[in-house]
Design a protein around this motif. Structure first.
Motif, PDB file in Angstrom:
ATOM      1  N   UNK A 169       0.827  -1.216   0.000  1.00  0.00           N
ATOM      2  CA  UNK A 169       0.000   0.000   0.000  1.00  0.00           C
ATOM      3  C   UNK A 169       0.856   1.258   0.000  1.00  0.00           C
ATOM      4  N   UNK A 170       0.553   2.153  -0.920  1.00  0.00           N
ATOM      5  CA  UNK A 170       1.180   3.474  -0.949  1.00  0.00           C
ATOM      6  C   UNK A 170       0.110   4.447  -0.442  1.00  0.00           C
ATOM      7  N   UNK A 171       0.271   4.875   0.800  1.00  0.00           N
ATOM      8  CA  UNK A 171      -0.765   5.697   1.431  1.00  0.00           C
ATOM      9  C   UNK A 171      -0.476   7.186   1.219  1.00  0.00           C
ATOM     10  N   UNK A 172      -1.460   7.880   0.670  1.00  0.00           N
ATOM     11  CA  UNK A 172      -1.336   9.335   0.489  1.00  0.00           C
ATOM     12  C   UNK A 172      -2.280   9.983   1.487  1.00  0.00           C
ATOM     13  N   UNK A 173      -1.738  10.818   2.341  1.00  0.00           N
ATOM     14  CA  UNK A 173      -2.630  11.474   3.316  1.00  0.00           C
ATOM     15  C   UNK A 173      -2.392  12.977   3.245  1.00  0.00           C
ATOM     16  N   UNK A 174      -3.432  13.740   3.383  1.00  0.00           N
ATOM     17  CA  UNK A 174      -3.239  15.181   3.345  1.00  0.00           C
ATOM     18  C   UNK A 174      -2.623  15.624   4.679  1.00  0.00           C
ATOM     19  N   UNK A 175      -1.862  16.705   4.665  1.00  0.00           N
ATOM     20  CA  UNK A 175      -1.171  17.110   5.901  1.00  0.00           C
ATOM     21  C   UNK A 175      -2.130  17.686   6.951  1.00  0.00           C
TER      22      UNK A 175
ATOM     23  N   UNK B  77      -1.685  -3.388   6.176  1.00  0.00           N
ATOM     24  CA  UNK B  77      -0.215  -3.431   6.077  1.00  0.00           C
ATOM     25  C   UNK B  77       0.317  -4.720   5.444  1.00  0.00           C
ATOM     26  N   UNK B  78      -0.462  -5.802   5.488  1.00  0.00           N
ATOM     27  CA  UNK B  78       0.034  -7.062   4.914  1.00  0.00           C
ATOM     28  C   UNK B  78      -0.405  -7.281   3.471  1.00  0.00           C
ATOM     29  N   UNK B  79      -1.107  -6.318   2.905  1.00  0.00           N
ATOM     30  CA  UNK B  79      -1.566  -6.480   1.517  1.00  0.00           C
ATOM     31  C   UNK B  79      -0.364  -6.344   0.575  1.00  0.00           C
ATOM     32  N   UNK B  80      -0.054  -7.376  -0.210  1.00  0.00           N
ATOM     33  CA  UNK B  80       1.151  -7.289  -1.054  1.00  0.00           C
ATOM     34  C   UNK B  80       0.938  -6.617  -2.407  1.00  0.00           C
ATOM     35  N   UNK B  81      -0.326  -6.515  -2.849  1.00  0.00           N
ATOM     36  CA  UNK B  81      -0.536  -5.961  -4.197  1.00  0.00           C
ATOM     37  C   UNK B  81      -0.326  -4.440  -4.178  1.00  0.00           C
ATOM     38  N   UNK B  82       0.182  -3.887  -5.271  1.00  0.00           N
ATOM     39  CA  UNK B  82       0.443  -2.452  -5.288  1.00  0.00           C
ATOM     40  C   UNK B  82      -0.841  -1.631  -5.408  1.00  0.00           C
ATOM     41  N   UNK B  83      -1.103  -0.809  -4.419  1.00  0.00           N
ATOM     42  CA  UNK B  83      -2.318   0.010  -4.452  1.00  0.00           C
ATOM     43  C   UNK B  83      -2.028   1.372  -3.839  1.00  0.00           C
ATOM     44  N   UNK B  84      -2.547   2.394  -4.467  1.00  0.00           N
ATOM     45  CA  UNK B  84      -2.430   3.728  -3.887  1.00  0.00           C
ATOM     46  C   UNK B  84      -3.769   4.100  -3.258  1.00  0.00           C
ATOM     47  N   UNK B  85      -3.709   4.501  -1.999  1.00  0.00           N
ATOM     48  CA  UNK B  85      -4.934   4.874  -1.276  1.00  0.00           C
ATOM     49  C   UNK B  85      -4.756   6.290  -0.737  1.00  0.00           C
ATOM     50  N   UNK B  86      -5.686   7.167  -1.062  1.00  0.00           N
ATOM     51  CA  UNK B  86      -5.595   8.561  -0.611  1.00  0.00           C
ATOM     52  C   UNK B  86      -6.626   8.819   0.487  1.00  0.00           C
ATOM     53  N   UNK B  87      -6.184   9.456   1.551  1.00  0.00           N
ATOM     54  CA  UNK B  87      -7.094   9.826   2.646  1.00  0.00           C
ATOM     55  C   UNK B  87      -6.993  11.338   2.799  1.00  0.00           C
ATOM     56  N   UNK B  88      -8.066  12.054   2.479  1.00  0.00           N
ATOM     57  CA  UNK B  88      -8.002  13.512   2.391  1.00  0.00           C
ATOM     58  C   UNK B  88      -9.057  14.163   3.294  1.00  0.00           C
ATOM     59  N   UNK B  89      -8.656  15.309   3.884  1.00  0.00           N
ATOM     60  CA  UNK B  89      -9.471  15.898   4.936  1.00  0.00           C
ATOM     61  C   UNK B  89     -10.610  16.797   4.531  1.00  0.00           C
TER      62      UNK B  89
END
Ligand code: SF4
Length: 361
Positions: free
Chosen positions: A265-271, A292-304
């Motif tokens: 997981x590539x986690x994108x979070x806003x500051x 955290x144990x997910x092996x596949x490549x995924x981008x997940x964005x969490x924005x405020x």
């Protein structure tokens, strides 16, 4: 999400340690080192297990004396990844470690200096198919080289590396990796750039004694990332004071940030800022723990909020953007629905797990 920049990696020879190949076009491996006394076998094997679980490809262990080498067979029987013995001062320890079945040896040519002793180690390594890492360190340079350069700068480090390479070439020894390290980030970068041009042996990169927490992570990330961006580095170690598992996690994060490793997981979070009405840190932590144990490549964005939120959430594989306190959940750019935070996290986790199961089948 794809990374537009392709890094042109330096082509190196390949070194082999156990089941792991380092260099060539092999994936850049992440390594670490146990930090408990090897004689505490319970803590050592527990740390090895945790390092393996965190994605460590190669584990180094300090063997301070001949007696400690007796533990190698039992430690090896409990490890899945190759093990490297860290040896200083006494070449007999390297010979003993190899006779006990270690996969690799890390030597500091600054403290085992007699050529006859190094030759014995190399001959044994050749017989047993053991890889050696020659670790050139600013703290233990050849005294003539140090006198010439007056300080352990990049030129001094590179000259020491050249001396070692010439010696190994004379012996026709190939199965080795070089590391050229200093606690000074710029010296490490410059020295590695010189050595990368000078020869085609695989390079282990990192910043030595980088420190702990913020300063250690920043120094390591700066030095390692610049070198990787230049295409230099076949295996990395982030040196941090503290739990070595953190070194591995940071190492993988550096590779992910540069788009070199496309896994997990590539986690994108806003500051967050004054517009944010939810606890993004807490929400992102929950998602990180769940996935955290997910092996596949995924981008997940969490924005405020709605300023940049929907935009980022739409270009990620999955995204949550908050509209006041309502979580808007996106999948591949499409709005799935509006939920409360718990529902959104549960649904997001289910979606990711379903995707992973589909990839496995
Ligand atoms: S997405 Fe919204 S809350 Fe987050 S930093 Fe940007 S403006 Fe602030």
């Amino acid at each position: 999400m794809s990374f537009a920049v392709d890094i042109k990696r330096r082509v190196s020879k390949i070194a082999r340690i156990g089941s792991l190949s380092i260099g060539g076009n092999r994936p850049i491996s992440v390594q670490s080192m146990t930090n408990c006394a090897v004689k505490d076998i319970k803590s050592t094997t527990e740390q090895i297990r945790r390092l393996e679980e965190s994605g460590c490809d190669l584990i180094r262990i300090a063997f301070p004396d001949l007696q400690s080498c007796q533990l190698i067979p039992v430690i090896k029987s409990r490890a899945r990844v190759p093990l490297m013995a860290d040896v200083h001062f006494n070449y007999h320890i390297a010979l003993k470690a190899m006779s006990q079945g270690i996969d690799g040896i890390r030597l500091n040519p600054g403290n085992i200096r007699k050529e006859a002793e190094i030759i014995q180690i190399i001959e044994e390594a050749q017989k047993k198919n053991v890889m050696i890492r020659f670790g050139i360190n600013a703290g233990s340079l050849d005294k003539n080289i140090l006198a010439k350069h007056r300080e352990p700068n990049s030129l001094a480090l590179a000259e020491e590396a050249e001396r070692v390479v010439k010696f190994l070439q004379k012996l026709k020894y190939q199965n080795f990796v070089l590391s050229i390290k200093s606690s000074n980030v710029m010296d490490t970068i410059e020295a590695n750039k010189i050595v990368a041009k000078m020869c085609d042996y695989p390079l282990h990169i990192g910043i030595t004694e980088a420190g702990f927490d913020r300063s250690g992570i920043v120094k390591s990330a700066a030095g390692i990332s610049i070198l990787l961006y230049e295409g230099i580095g076949d295996t990395i170690r982030v040196s941090l004071t503290g739990d070595p598992v953190k070194e591995v996690l940071v190492g993988h994060d550096i590779l992910k940030a540069l788009g070199i490793k496309n896994k997990g997981i590539n986690l994108i979070t806003c500051p967050t800022c004054g517009r944010c009405q939810v606890d993004i840190y807490k929400i992102a932590k929950k998602i990180e723990n769940r996935l955290q144990d997910i092996p596949i490549p995924l981008t997940i964005a969490i924005m405020g909020c709605m300023v940049n939120g929907p935009g980022e959430a739409k270009i990620a594989d999955f995204g949550i953007a908050y509209n006041k306190k309502e979580a808007m959940l996106y999948r591949k750019g499409q709005l799935i629905g509006r939920y409360n935070t718990k529902e959104a996290i549960d649904l997001l986790s289910q979606e990711v797990e379903t995707l992973q199961r589909a990839e496995q089948n």
